[in-house]
Design an enzyme around this catalytic site. Structure first.
Site: not given
Length: 639
Positions: A162-164
């Site tokens: 879950n990236e930025p």
């Protein structure tokens, strides 16, 4: 909402944090918690549902679980697992796949039922992924949800992948990986260009449903993102900050990962301190930087207004404290890294005697010596010391394949020019070209290719050391066995690695040893080489009188630099010496322009070294000391 019942010493922290001495202790504790859940469910005749993570962080946790299975009879018959993520696309038998990782580190060594293992499928067609992700969520719900979710954390603040920009209610889905995440994975894939751009991951919302969440982090590399996550505001720019909203989370850290938290980094802002000389130096330097004032201009009011009133009360006026710290910094500066002959050395970092020392510089890779301490290297030679350099590894994994072909082509032409038979060499050259045409990321090179790469690095190291002024007899190539795997993953240290180092120490009997104290290199080679040197020195100190007077200095520079308050010897460099150091680095032509493993820093090695050395000098100047062109920094290891 975030937990509020925190201890006073952790009032800056917005979620529970437990800090352990090292990764091993922390991993044992997490493994024990997992085992307790499994056993508790067994006693209730229920299934334990675990969310599992991959990467370097949980490796020791899984090793402890395997040990408990073998030695303590811990059974996994009642365990169902759901892994967080998988690269996409990815074949399950690829060495970089998380299927392969989980089998190698856990599943192949325990009695878990294969039908109870769930890992996102990296082989799906793209149009099949949405249905798969929905089914993955449904499977978790059908078995009653996750009893425990294990997490690591990426330097972007990602949990899972879950990236930025990820939403707090996101579910399992296909995502695009951040460039930093791909750079961090480059070592496993033989280069960033080979790292998949996408991945399938559990969502933040899925993770939140777990009845218990443990996030683990080790090493100083993770310290900045841990500080943002634990003490920062909740933000989609750092997805892990969403965990502040959970009542069921605990962060398990080693002391290095926790080192930038306020209670460890600037403890005077949190509670009363035991004001040691080391802590006073750190605090005063911090205050000087915080308010942009030279040390000698700091006032009692500055101390009072920035959480340091206790220091003034206990240790006297700001004036006295300032003078004390300023003098310590001033005494760390020396143009005589081998000691100044016939001088009072009571306030100098190195001894005056003997006037001409034997200095042994250990270089983990064949260029660390000139990159990290090239100016000091040259200064030691210029000042008449007997300097030796020992290259601990061949560095043969960090040469471009095209360079191999160029050098072999040169060898063929040269041998032809002097009338030598080149048929065998041309046959080997053809085999190399054929190998390269089918080479996959992280394939082990042919032995002949590894040899040529090692010869390239060796010839460059000789050129660099000669430029620094050394004779060939003072240049030593160790080719330590732990490194010679042909892969980025190396073998464990053996007695042979240590004995080769002991033999060299006994041969030279140095008064000074310089070694890399920069443990952030992407290979992990620096820390391994340091441990070998430390063990070898401990052994010779037991039997050799000279070793009692051998000082061990650590240098940095290739990947990071010591904090100003840590520096015990700062060697200033003139503009001319900076240029000479640059020229020494330029001898390593295979590492110029773009090295195979640049790490985070895309600058060329000479560029990053110069700018870090200048930054060290600027830091000293801003504290009120002399304005030098550049400085190389060292910390002494105390036995």
């Amino acid at each position: 909402m975030a937990r509020l019942n925190l201890l006073e010493e952790t009032r800056f922290e917005k979620l529970p944090v437990t800090v352990y001495k090292n990764e091993s202790e922390a991993s044992r504790e997490v493994a024990l918690q997992i085992a307790n859940i499994i056993r508790e469910k067994q006693s209730e005749n229920k299934m334990a549902v675990l969310g599992l993570a991959t990467g370097a962080t949980p490796v020791e946790v899984y090793a402890n679980l395997v040990r408990m299975h073998r030695e303590e009879g811990l059974s996994f018959q009642n365990v169902i697992t759901f892994n967080l993520d998988e690269y996409y696309p990815m074949q399950p038998d690829a060495r970089q796949s998380y299927v392969y990782f989980m089998d190698e580190n856990l599943f192949n060594h325990i009695d878990i039922k294969r039908e109870n293992i769930h890992i996102p499928d990296g082989t799906l067609k793209k149009e099949e992924i949405p249905d798969f992700c929905l089914d993955y969520e449904n499977k978790i719900s059908t078995v009653g949800g996750l009893d425990l979710q294990i997490l690591g954390i990426g330097r972007t603040g990602h949990i899972g992948f879950n990236e930025p920009g990820s939403a707090p209610n996101s579910g399992t889905r296909l995502v695009t990986l951040d460039d930093l995440t791909r750079r961090d994975a480059a070592r496993d894939f033989g280069g960033k260009e080979n790292v998949p751009v996408k991945a399938i991951t559990m969502g933040v919302g899925t993770i939140f449903k777990a009845r218990k969440i443990i996030l683990m982090a080790w090493s100083k590399k993770k310290a900045p993102i841990i500080k943002k996550t634990v003490e920062g505001e909740i933000s989609g720019k750092v997805p892990a900050t969403y965990l502040q909203l959970s009542e069921n989370v605990n962060f398990v850290l080693d002391k290095d990962a926790a080192s930038e938290l306020t209670r460890f980094d600037t403890p005077w802002l949190v509670k009363d301190c035991n004001w040691t000389e080391k802590l006073i130096k750190k605090a005063v330097i911090w205050l000087s930087k915080e308010i942009s004032k030279p040390i000698l201009k700091l006032t009692d009011e500055d101390y009072n207004n920035h959480g340091m009133a206790q220091l003034v009360v206990e240790k006297g006026s700001a004036y006295d404290i300032n003078i004390n710290v300023f003098n310590k910094l001033q005494h760390s500066i020396t143009g005589w890294p081998g000691g100044k002959p016939n001088a009072d050395d009571s306030q100098r970092p190195e001894r005056a005697e003997p006037a001409h020392k034997r200095a042994l510089i250990f270089s983990p890779h064949p260029d660390d010596d000139v990159i990290s301490m090239g100016g000091t290297f040259i200064r030691l030679v210029d000042q008449g010391h007997e300097v030796h350099v020992a290259y601990q590894t061949s560095g043969n994994t960090a040469v471009w394949d095209n360079d191999v072909l160029r050098y072999v082509e040169f060898a063929i032409d040269f041998n032809k020019s002097i009338g030598q038979d080149t048929s065998k060499l041309e046959e080997t050259y053809a085999e190399m070209r054929e190998f390269f045409s089918d080479k996959k990321p992280n394939d082990i090179d042919l032995e002949e290719i590894r040899n040529v790469k090692a010869f390239i690095r060796k010839s460059e190291a000789y050129a660099g050391a000669r430029y620094a002024g050394l004779k060939d007899k003072n240049i030593h190539f160790m080719a330590l066995p732990f490194y010679e795997t042909g892969k980025t993953v190396k073998k464990p240290i053996t007695d042979q690695d240590v004995q080769l180092t002991v033999d060299l120490l006994q041969k030279i009997k140095p008064h000074q040893v310089f070694t890399a104290g920069d443990f952030d290199d992407p290979h992990g080679t620096h820390i391994v080489c340091f441990r070998i040197i430390l063990e070898a020195l401990k052994q010779v100190r037991k039997t050799e009188d000279w070793a009692q007077d051998c000082w061990l200095w650590m240098y940095r520079g290739a990947w990071n630099e010591f904090a100003t308050h840590e520096i015990e010897m700062a060697v200033p460099l003139s503009p001319n010496e900076v240029q000479r150091k640059r020229n020494a680095i330029f001898q390593h032509q295979s590492q110029k322009d773009r090295p195979v493993f640049p790490g985070d820093d895309e600058r060329e090695f000479w560029k990053r070294a110069e700018e870090r050395n200048r930054e060290t000098a600027i830091n000293y100047h801003n504290l009120g000391l002399a304005n030098y062109e550049a400085m190389e920094a060292f910390v002494r290891w105390k036995f």
